[in-house]
Design a protein around this motif. Structure first.
Motif, PDB file in Angstrom:
ATOM      1  N   THR A  51     -10.598   3.566  -1.833  1.00 48.94           N
ATOM      2  CA  THR A  51     -10.071   4.250  -3.012  1.00 48.94           C
ATOM      3  C   THR A  51      -8.600   4.581  -2.797  1.00 48.94           C
ATOM      4  N   TRP A  52      -7.863   4.601  -3.907  1.00 46.34           N
ATOM      5  CA  TRP A  52      -6.458   5.007  -3.877  1.00 46.34           C
ATOM      6  C   TRP A  52      -6.073   5.424  -5.289  1.00 46.34           C
ATOM      7  N   GLY A  90       2.295  15.140   0.922  1.00 46.54           N
ATOM      8  CA  GLY A  90       0.933  15.131   1.437  1.00 46.54           C
ATOM      9  C   GLY A  90       0.882  14.448   2.777  1.00 46.54           C
ATOM     10  N   ASN A  91      -0.326  14.049   3.155  1.00 44.44           N
ATOM     11  CA  ASN A  91      -0.526  13.302   4.377  1.00 44.44           C
ATOM     12  C   ASN A  91      -1.114  11.955   4.012  1.00 44.44           C
ATOM     13  N   ARG A 113      -2.276   3.394   5.591  1.00 37.33           N
ATOM     14  CA  ARG A 113      -2.368   4.855   5.677  1.00 37.33           C
ATOM     15  C   ARG A 113      -2.465   5.550   4.324  1.00 37.33           C
ATOM     16  N   THR A 114      -2.085   4.890   3.254  1.00 35.83           N
ATOM     17  CA  THR A 114      -2.153   5.515   1.932  1.00 35.83           C
ATOM     18  C   THR A 114      -3.387   5.068   1.151  1.00 35.83           C
ATOM     19  N   ILE A 115      -4.249   4.301   1.782  1.00 33.83           N
ATOM     20  CA  ILE A 115      -5.476   3.818   1.157  1.00 33.83           C
ATOM     21  C   ILE A 115      -6.663   4.436   1.883  1.00 33.83           C
ATOM     22  N   ALA A 142       0.833  -1.209   0.000  1.00 38.00           N
ATOM     23  CA  ALA A 142       0.000   0.000   0.000  1.00 38.00           C
ATOM     24  C   ALA A 142       0.862   1.252   0.000  1.00 38.00           C
ATOM     25  N   ASN A 143       1.941   1.221   0.755  1.00 38.87           N
ATOM     26  CA  ASN A 143       2.858   2.363   0.789  1.00 38.87           C
ATOM     27  C   ASN A 143       3.565   2.546  -0.554  1.00 38.87           C
TER      28      ASN A 143
END
Length: 312
Positions: free
Chosen positions: A98-99, A299-300, A82-84, A41-42
């Protein structure tokens, strides 16, 4: 320590799960799958090469589906991804993952899926296919999951009118090297519970800055990194968004648009989002900007993975 961790996880799931719904069949299995997915995911966002990002996306997608097949996975929060983005509808009837995957600075593609809550804990999942690269006018029509206008969703609110439920989605799209887009659109479901994106829900007069009417979804496009606000303000009970102005006097060039310090909005009236030209009460210090993907890229992450407003 391990027993305490498992007990804590069960406690969190018990709080977020529907009162009538069982806990996931195998929390340990979901924990292990989440652990395996975390690095992928990262890398979807932060991988150095496009091949790294696309490979990570493929592996992550397959692993996510595998995890969601575990009975009652709907209650599992996946908080470490955390990125999804993964947000629940306020009534907890579904959640949306969503990503986005960046090919290069001029091309981003969004991915997504809707997971429904089911009584028996089985998986009901509808994939979302980003049709943005194949449309000249993304605001021009109602769309299905097959022609979805891709966005990474950071908020969802729920309204009713004439005994029908409407879910308003707030999404983020890095678009290209010069501009960013933020989206608002209304999601409904047909009699077969299939998602319908968009409709004639936005009432406003045409101007140089807004999508030309008829608009089936609302888009705010602005200069990269300008960070124009667009979200729902619960205290005001309305959508608020930054009023934009062109740095160069060329409003048709969206990459020149920046916030000018004042705010407009939409208020839900009789099943429509009705434009409010001036929102004097909007506080520019308030924290209603959405999180952005990829802390390493400026970003965050997406921390808001819990159900909204304490519902569900």
């Amino acid at each position: 320590m391990k027993q305490a961790l498992v007990f804590l996880l069960f406690s969190c799931l018990a709080i977020t799960a529907n009162a009538q719904q069982k806990l996931p069949a195998s929390v340990q299995a979901l924990m292990q799958l989440e652990e395996n997915m975390r690095n992928y995911a990262n890398d979807i966002v932060n991988g150095e090469e496009v091949g790294d990002r696309t490979t990570a996306d493929s592996i992550f997608t397959k692993a996510l589906v595998q995890a969601l097949k575990i009975p009652y996975s709907f209650s599992y929060p996946f908080d470490s991804l955390r990125t999804i983005s993964h947000i629940y509808a306020p009534d907890s009837s579904f959640r949306i993952f969503t990503w986005q995957v960046m090919k290069d600075l001029s091309y981003y593609r969004q991915k997504g899926a809707i997971q429904f809550r089911t009584k028996d804990g089985s998986l009901k999942l509808i994939p979302l296919y980003d049709y943005s690269p194949f449309t000249d006018n993304p605001v021009d029509s109602v769309r299905t999951n097959q022609q979805w206008i891709g966005a990474v969703y950071y908020n969802i609110i729920q309204n009713t009118y004439n005994n029908k439920t409407y879910y308003t989605l707030f999404g983020y799209d890095e678009n290209d090297a010069r501009s960013t887009k933020k989206w608002v659109e209304v999601l409904t479901f047909d009699e077969q519970n299939r998602p319908i994106f968009g409709g004639r829900y936005f009432t406003y007069a045409n101007d140089a800055l807004k999508p030309a009417q008829p608009a089936y979804r609302f888009c705010l496009e602005f200069k990269k990194q300008a960070n124009a606000r667009l979200n729902y303000d619960e205290e005001l009970g309305m959508i608020t968004f930054a009023h934009l102005t062109s740095e160069t006097g060329e409003p048709e060039n969206r990459h020149t648009l920046i916030p000018m310090g004042s705010y407009e909005g939409f208020r839900w009236i009789n099943g429509k989002w009705v434009h409010v030209p001036v929102v004097k009460e909007a506080d520019p210090r308030s924290n209603i900007n959405p999180p952005q993907p990829g802390a390493e890229r400026g970003g965050n992450s997406f921390p808001n993975t819990k159900k909204k407003n304490g519902k569900g």
